[in-house]
Scaffold this active site. Structure first.
Site, PDB file in Angstrom:
ATOM      1  CG  ASP A   1      -1.797  -1.246   1.259  1.00 51.78           C
ATOM      2  OD1 ASP A   1      -2.222  -1.698   0.196  1.00 51.78           O
ATOM      3  OD2 ASP A   1      -2.004  -1.770   2.365  1.00 51.78           O
TER       4      ASP A   1
ATOM      5  CE  LYS B   1       2.815  -2.504  -4.541  1.00 54.51           C
ATOM      6  NZ  LYS B   1       2.497  -2.305  -3.131  1.00 54.51           N
TER       7      LYS B   1
ATOM      8  N   GLY C   1      -4.580  -4.203  -4.620  1.00 53.19           N
ATOM      9  CA  GLY C   1      -5.690  -3.340  -5.027  1.00 53.19           C
ATOM     10  C   GLY C   1      -5.209  -1.989  -5.481  1.00 53.19           C
ATOM     11  CG  HIS C   2      -4.420  -1.106  -9.058  1.00 52.81           C
ATOM     12  ND1 HIS C   2      -3.738  -2.306  -9.028  1.00 52.81           N
ATOM     13  CD2 HIS C   2      -5.153  -1.123 -10.187  1.00 52.81           C
ATOM     14  CE1 HIS C   2      -4.042  -3.004 -10.105  1.00 52.81           C
ATOM     15  NE2 HIS C   2      -4.899  -2.317 -10.829  1.00 52.81           N
TER      16      HIS C   2
ATOM     17  CD  GLN D   1       0.739  -8.962  -2.978  1.00 54.98           C
ATOM     18  OE1 GLN D   1       1.301  -9.576  -3.865  1.00 54.98           O
ATOM     19  NE2 GLN D   1      -0.500  -8.545  -3.131  1.00 54.98           N
TER      20      GLN D   1
HETATM   21  P1  IMO Z   1      -0.676  -4.137  -2.459  1.00 55.60           P
HETATM   22  O1  IMO Z   1      -0.245  -4.684  -3.783  1.00 55.60           O
HETATM   23  C1  IMO Z   1      -0.925  -4.605   1.845  1.00 55.60           C
HETATM   24  C2  IMO Z   1      -0.995  -8.673   3.469  1.00 55.60           C
HETATM   25  C3  IMO Z   1      -2.296  -9.032   4.151  1.00 55.60           C
HETATM   26  C4  IMO Z   1      -1.792 -10.035   5.172  1.00 55.60           C
HETATM   27  C5  IMO Z   1      -0.686 -10.769   4.436  1.00 55.60           C
HETATM   28  C6  IMO Z   1      -1.090 -12.102   3.834  1.00 55.60           C
HETATM   29  O2  IMO Z   1      -1.957  -3.391  -2.471  1.00 55.60           O
HETATM   30  O3  IMO Z   1       0.433  -3.386  -1.788  1.00 55.60           O
HETATM   31  P2  IMO Z   1      -2.590 -12.769   1.738  1.00 55.60           P
HETATM   32  O4  IMO Z   1      -4.057 -12.512   1.469  1.00 55.60           O
HETATM   33  O5  IMO Z   1      -1.696 -12.235   0.688  1.00 55.60           O
HETATM   34  O6  IMO Z   1      -2.324 -14.206   2.073  1.00 55.60           O
HETATM   35  O7  IMO Z   1      -2.293 -11.954   3.105  1.00 55.60           O
HETATM   36  O8  IMO Z   1      -0.258  -9.888   3.393  1.00 55.60           O
HETATM   37  N1  IMO Z   1      -1.157  -8.171   2.089  1.00 55.60           N
HETATM   38  C7  IMO Z   1      -1.106  -6.871   1.749  1.00 55.60           C
HETATM   39  N2  IMO Z   1      -0.953  -5.759   2.501  1.00 55.60           N
HETATM   40  N3  IMO Z   1      -1.002  -4.468   0.521  1.00 55.60           N
HETATM   41  C8  IMO Z   1      -1.082  -5.566  -0.270  1.00 55.60           C
HETATM   42  O9  IMO Z   1      -1.010  -5.491  -1.614  1.00 55.60           O
HETATM   43  C9  IMO Z   1      -1.191  -6.836   0.340  1.00 55.60           C
HETATM   44  N4  IMO Z   1      -1.316  -8.098  -0.116  1.00 55.60           N
HETATM   45  C10 IMO Z   1      -1.276  -8.904   0.962  1.00 55.60           C
HETATM   46  O10 IMO Z   1      -2.893  -7.922   4.760  1.00 55.60           O
HETATM   47  O11 IMO Z   1      -1.207  -9.357   6.256  1.00 55.60           O
HETATM   48 MG    MG Z   2      -3.119  -3.100  -0.751  1.00 59.32          MG
END
Ligand code: IMO
Ligand code: MG
Length: 420
Positions: free
Chosen positions: A12, A15, A39-40, A220
């Site tokens: 988050d 990106k 998510g975006h 992530q």
């Molecule tokens: P973006 O791309 C923030 C976190 C989840 C959880 C851990 C495992 O938007 O930056 P999962 O469902 O992947 O098995 O969850 O990873 N998590 C994220 N946190 N932004 C994300 O994606 C995330 N994708 C997974 O909150 O702690």
């Molecule tokens: Mg996210």
């Protein structure tokens, strides 16, 4: 020439904004790992949509958008994103989906929920998108790939997998899955997705050799990486530089700039170590100013200060060549701002980072404080125009981390950026 955008901290970081800016010069944009846990926002005809699989560059029909083999794709979500685009007049002819990408089915989501429930107090706080179980099937060699999904093998594979998963659901007294219902529903998505499925590995390989400008969109972040993150509080893929190679088939020789994206503060969506978290008023204030709510999870994100010890680790792991820092305007609304420059471990000051939760549990952050009130950044056209307080803050980050800041996000709109 391949440029890469990666999350520098815990996700988050904005990106999407960096990618949107850099994609103006790209011919191909590729997603490499993760799935609908990312998510975006996409703005189409004045309306905001939360896209989770298709990169925003799809809106520019001159750019080819690729969902790489390292991504786990929920066909229901992908089909819906394609439908939204088509209903809004986009041809979507510029989309390619890897035949090698694995798919996420309802039993993965159910398994994700069951595993979280069983972890009790030790839950990870996943996004409940079925990501972990889908990657487990991939590595167990029971996964269903896009090439299977669009073929006659799909039925047989779903039946076999549902039968196996149902044995586990039964043990835990959960409702079982019905393979016929899955096959019936998902066949509709096959019709929508089929035309985009192809060999993206060879397409990308030929494109890089032909000198096309390729941009890799990481999802992530470094500390959520299954190998390098704060395991077990991580996602189930390699969201670092290695995942870019294995998730696309691109060649390391062509990698040029690696952007590490961070916010001017820090947040975490989910459980796990977060040393610089401010659990009380300051954290609440940052959350409020930065509208820090999970895009997928809708959870209030945990908020705190930027951790330069952790950022140096991200630089080392990914070979980050440039930093992109977002939400400078948000943190600038505070009177005083802190940067974590070291940890105190057993009473000794150290700049060593380790993603081992047991090590982090023994550390407390060592902060440097800065004057805030630098939220007038929106007026700036260049970094030099920023007020002294903002400049001091950014200079110190560069000095400690040893990597230049090339991109500064100074407001909520996509055009609110400084770039050099
Ligand atoms: P973006 O791309 C923030 C976190 C989840 C959880 C851990 C495992 O938007 O930056 P999962 O469902 O992947 O098995 O969850 O990873 N998590 C994220 N946190 N932004 C994300 O994606 C995330 N994708 C997974 O909150 O702690
Ligand atoms: Mg996210």
């Amino acid at each position: 020439m391949v440029d890469v955008v990666l999350g520098g901290f815990l996700g988050d970081e904005g990106k999407g904004k960096v990618i949107e800016f850099l994609s103006k010069n790209a011919e191909i944009v590729v997603r490499c790992c993760g799935g609908s846990n990312a998510g975006h926002h996409v703005e189409i005809n004045g309306k905001r949509y939360d896209f989770r699989l298709i990169p925003t560059a799809i809106l520019d029909e001159n750019i080819t958008v690729v969902i790489g083999n390292g991504v786990v794709i929920d066909p229901k979500i992908l089909a819906n994103e394609i439908k939204i685009l088509k209903n809004n007049g986009y041809s979507v002819n510029n989309l390619k989906v890897s035949e090698k990408a694995h798919i996420v089915l309802p039993y993965h989501i159910k398994m994700d929920e069951l595993l979280e429930e069983n972890r009790g107090q030790d839950k990870i706080g996943t996004t409940h998108c079925g990501i972990g179980p889908a990657y487990c099937d991939k590595y167990e060699r029971a996964g269903i790939r896009m090439q299977d999904f669009i073929s006659s093998r799909f039925e047989k594979l779903v039946k076999r997998n549902v039968e196996n998963k149902n044995k586990i659901f039964e043990i835990y007294g959960k409702e079982t899955e019905d393979s016929s219902a899955i096959i019936e529903e998902y066949s509709k998505y096959v019709d929508i997705i089929k035309e985009y499925v192809c060999d993206t590995v060879m397409y990308l390989s030929e494109s890089e050799k032909a000198g096309k400008k390729i941009l890799c969109e990481g999802s992530q972040a470094t500390l959520l990486d299954v190998d390098f993150g704060t395991y077990p509080y991580v996602t189930s893929s390699n969201s670092t530089i290695g995942g870019v190679l294995t998730g696309t088939g691109l060649n390391h020789k062509y990698i040029n700039e690696v952007y590490g994206v961070i916010k001017a503060y820090a947040s975490r969506d989910g459980e796990g170590p977060f040393l610089t978290e401010e659990p009380e008023e300051i954290g609440d204030k940052i959350r409020e100013l930065g509208h820090e709510v999970g895009t997928i999870t809708k959870r209030p994100r945990r908020c705190g200060w930027l951790d330069l010890n952790a950022l140096k680790y991200a630089v080392a792991v990914n070979g980050i060549t440039a930093l992109a820092i977002n939400h400078l305007d948000v943190i600038g609304k505070l009177k005083r701002v802190k940067l974590c420059v070291a940890y105190k471990y057993d009473g000794i000051v150290t700049t060593k980072y380790s993603s081992n939760p047991a090590y982090l549990a023994k550390c407390t952050p060592v902060y440097e404080e800065f004057d805030g009130n630098f939220d007038d950044v929106l007026e700036a056209d260049a970094r030099e125009d920023l007020c002294e307080n903002a400049q001091k803050y950014l200079d110190r980050i560069e000095e400690v981390v040893g990597v230049p800041i090339k991109f500064i996000g100074i407001g909520s709109e996509n055009e609110n950026i400084l770039f050099k």
